[in-house]
Design a protein around this motif. Structure first.
Motif, PDB file in Angstrom:
ATOM      1  N   PHE A  82     -53.302  69.237  47.501  1.00 18.58           N
ATOM      2  CA  PHE A  82     -53.295  69.472  48.946  1.00 18.58           C
ATOM      3  C   PHE A  82     -52.616  68.341  49.726  1.00 18.58           C
ATOM      4  O   PHE A  82     -52.190  68.551  50.861  1.00 18.58           O
ATOM      5  CB  PHE A  82     -54.721  69.704  49.457  1.00 18.58           C
ATOM      6  CG  PHE A  82     -55.236  71.082  49.147  1.00 18.58           C
ATOM      7  CD1 PHE A  82     -54.721  72.194  49.797  1.00 18.58           C
ATOM      8  CD2 PHE A  82     -56.210  71.268  48.188  1.00 18.58           C
ATOM      9  CE1 PHE A  82     -55.180  73.470  49.506  1.00 18.58           C
ATOM     10  CE2 PHE A  82     -56.683  72.537  47.887  1.00 18.58           C
ATOM     11  CZ  PHE A  82     -56.166  73.651  48.546  1.00 18.58           C
ATOM     12  N   TYR A  83     -52.520  67.141  49.130  1.00 18.84           N
ATOM     13  CA  TYR A  83     -51.758  66.071  49.769  1.00 18.84           C
ATOM     14  C   TYR A  83     -50.304  66.514  49.967  1.00 18.84           C
ATOM     15  O   TYR A  83     -49.661  66.159  50.956  1.00 18.84           O
ATOM     16  CB  TYR A  83     -51.777  64.809  48.905  1.00 18.84           C
ATOM     17  CG  TYR A  83     -52.995  63.934  49.074  1.00 18.84           C
ATOM     18  CD1 TYR A  83     -53.021  62.923  50.024  1.00 18.84           C
ATOM     19  CD2 TYR A  83     -54.114  64.102  48.259  1.00 18.84           C
ATOM     20  CE1 TYR A  83     -54.128  62.098  50.167  1.00 18.84           C
ATOM     21  CE2 TYR A  83     -55.222  63.282  48.395  1.00 18.84           C
ATOM     22  CZ  TYR A  83     -55.226  62.286  49.352  1.00 18.84           C
ATOM     23  OH  TYR A  83     -56.327  61.478  49.492  1.00 18.84           O
TER      24      TYR A  83
ATOM     25  N   LEU B 231     -50.314  70.142  52.316  1.00 18.27           N
ATOM     26  CA  LEU B 231     -50.711  69.984  53.721  1.00 18.27           C
ATOM     27  C   LEU B 231     -49.947  68.890  54.456  1.00 18.27           C
ATOM     28  O   LEU B 231     -50.188  68.646  55.639  1.00 18.27           O
ATOM     29  CB  LEU B 231     -52.216  69.683  53.813  1.00 18.27           C
ATOM     30  CG  LEU B 231     -53.178  70.759  53.293  1.00 18.27           C
ATOM     31  CD1 LEU B 231     -54.616  70.298  53.458  1.00 18.27           C
ATOM     32  CD2 LEU B 231     -52.962  72.077  54.023  1.00 18.27           C
TER      33      LEU B 231
ATOM     34  N   VAL C 207     -61.024  71.232  46.382  1.00 15.43           N
ATOM     35  CA  VAL C 207     -61.561  71.264  47.749  1.00 15.43           C
ATOM     36  C   VAL C 207     -61.834  69.844  48.244  1.00 15.43           C
ATOM     37  O   VAL C 207     -61.551  69.500  49.399  1.00 15.43           O
ATOM     38  CB  VAL C 207     -62.844  72.123  47.819  1.00 15.43           C
ATOM     39  CG1 VAL C 207     -63.484  72.031  49.205  1.00 15.43           C
ATOM     40  CG2 VAL C 207     -62.528  73.579  47.475  1.00 15.43           C
TER      41      VAL C 207
ATOM     42  N   PHE D  21     -58.670  68.502  49.263  1.00 19.73           N
ATOM     43  CA  PHE D  21     -58.308  69.015  50.590  1.00 19.73           C
ATOM     44  C   PHE D  21     -58.847  68.074  51.672  1.00 19.73           C
ATOM     45  O   PHE D  21     -58.138  67.682  52.604  1.00 19.73           O
ATOM     46  CB  PHE D  21     -58.882  70.426  50.767  1.00 19.73           C
ATOM     47  CG  PHE D  21     -58.545  71.096  52.073  1.00 19.73           C
ATOM     48  CD1 PHE D  21     -57.540  72.042  52.131  1.00 19.73           C
ATOM     49  CD2 PHE D  21     -59.227  70.777  53.237  1.00 19.73           C
ATOM     50  CE1 PHE D  21     -57.225  72.667  53.336  1.00 19.73           C
ATOM     51  CE2 PHE D  21     -58.924  71.386  54.444  1.00 19.73           C
ATOM     52  CZ  PHE D  21     -57.914  72.345  54.496  1.00 19.73           C
TER      53      PHE D  21
ATOM     54  N   ALA E 158     -56.958  64.773  51.658  1.00 21.35           N
ATOM     55  CA  ALA E 158     -55.617  64.891  52.253  1.00 21.35           C
ATOM     56  C   ALA E 158     -55.683  64.813  53.775  1.00 21.35           C
ATOM     57  O   ALA E 158     -54.806  64.222  54.416  1.00 21.35           O
ATOM     58  CB  ALA E 158     -54.973  66.210  51.817  1.00 21.35           C
TER      59      ALA E 158
END
Length: 420
Positions: free
Chosen positions: A50-51, A54, A97, A100, A103
């Motif tokens: 997610f880094y 996002l 998650v 997430f 991030a």
């Protein structure tokens, strides 16, 4: 440093402590599930995914409200991810998650430093934040190893609340309760972070425009003569660091015959070295001299290859400590320089988002390569030598690029420049 800075440090320390402890609890859970060995590095890969995904959005989100509030929200997401394992969600998904939340957390964590402190204090501030982050890696690694050990799990499962059925019946559930408690402690510190009163222009919400804006910010940093060098170094460092974690665990098993709960101490030794190196560079290297540390990256790659000749724990400890010291000494000035150039060229949150995208894309790439090599049963010593040669070679190319830049124009004169 003012009181707000130390509150940020405390929040970051406990959040990172929980992240690292959770990694080793999840690794132990994969082992107990008899999952393939290639899934272990994919655990970290799921965390950093997610880094990358996002990156165009979290910078704008971090700049849209006080950064202490952003960090508070991100920690709640981490707690939710950790709790998913209680409901038998696969560790890869649950840890994703948590990634997430991490991030979202990162641009606020680093971006607030440039709002709170002047440029001349950024190296010292990064020494603090990297030093404490590394200490959290050390303690989190040791804590994760301890939580999954037979002795600690027996003790925790033996604790009972009178007349209350806690429903905690396994080693993993007991360990997760401790990790969640640490996340909650970090969340409490988040609520105490002061508002720096830094205000940015209205943040774009259209996804297409956010992606275009992110691409523009990324282009600005990569074209900047100082930004490109510092970004290249930190990108390589974080990819190499994440991969080295799993190489050391595998090396401990194959060459030193250590189980997981004992092998985690070796990760702690590397992290201790990084803390020492970070503290030393914060003390000795001013921002103006930050680029003088690049040759240490080449040295680190060479020293890593020496692991293939070590089969004794007594020699392994000082070798891993040296690798950590070299890493910490060269990454802190590079990180400070990158933050400084990012702050000059764009907003704090956007700059850190670009940095996170590149660094975590490097982690994804290097971990994916490592997972493929493990799946193909490539000899571990070949993996270690290839890893060390790659790090040393890329650092040499970065050093050459900086010399070419200097021959064209004195880019060092840009250090200390005020925001455009």
């Amino acid at each position: 440093m003012n009181r707000g800075f130390y509150t940020i440090m405390a929040a970051q320390f406990f959040s990172s402590l929980a992240d690292n402890a959770l990694l080793f609890v999840a690794i132990d859970l994969l082992i107990s599930m008899n999952a393939p060995a290639s899934l272990t590095p994919l655990l970290k890969l799921s965390f950093v995914l997610f880094y990358v995904l996002l990156a165009p959005f979290v910078g704008a989100f971090a700049d849209s409200m006080p950064k202490g509030k952003v960090m508070f929200i991100a920690n709640l997401v981490k707690v939710a991810g950790c709790a998913l394992i209680f409901f038998h969600v696969h560790p890869l998904l649950a840890y994703a998650v948590v990634g997430f939340g991490a991030a979202v957390y990162s641009p606020a964590k680093y971006g607030i430093l440039t709002e709170l402190l002047p440029p001349e204090k950024l190296v010292a501030a990064n020494g603090w934040i990297e030093g404490l982050t590394v200490m959290s890696i050390i303690l989190g690694t040791v804590m994760g190893g301890a939580l999954v050990s037979a002795k600690a799990s027996a003790f925790m499962l033996g604790l009972d609340v009178p007349m209350v059925d806690t429903g905690i019946d396994t080693t993993t559930e007991a360990a997760l309760c401790v990790v969640v408690a640490v996340y909650i402690l970090a969340t409490i510190f988040n609520l105490r972070i002061p508002d720096t009163l830094a205000k940015y222009a209205h943040q774009e919400r259209n996804p297409a425009r956010l992606i275009a804006d992110f691409a523009n910010c990324s282009s600005l940093l990569w074209k900047d003569k100082l930004g490109q060098i510092s970004l290249a170094v930190t990108t390589l460092f974080w990819g190499a660091g994440a991969t080295l974690q799993f190489i050391v665990l595998k090396w401990a098993e194959k060459s030193l015959h250590m189980p997981l709960d004992k092998a985690t101490t070796l990760i702690g030794i590397v992290a201790l070295g990084v803390a020492v190196g970070a503290a030393a560079s914060a003390k000795m290297i001013p921002l103006k001299k930050s680029l003088t540390v690049i040759p240490l990256g080449i040295a680190m790659g060479v020293v890593v290859m020496c692991m293939t000749m070590v089969h004794s724990v007594l020699i392994a400890y000082p070798l891993l400590l040296l690798i950590g010291v070299l890493s910490g000494f060269f990454v802190v000035p590079m990180n400070a320089l990158l933050q400084h150039r990012g702050h000059v060229l764009m907003s704090a949150g956007h700059s850190i988002a670009v940095q996170n995208f590149n660094e975590n894309l490097s982690i994804l790439t290097m971990l994916a390569i490592y997972a493929i090599l493990i799946t193909l049963n490539v000899e571990l010593n070949i993996v270690i030598v290839g890893f060390g040669l790659s790090v040393a070679g890329i650092m040499y190319l970065i050093m050459r690029k900086h010399k070419v830049n200097q021959a064209e124009h004195d880019s060092l004169a840009l250090i200390g420049e005020h925001k455009h």
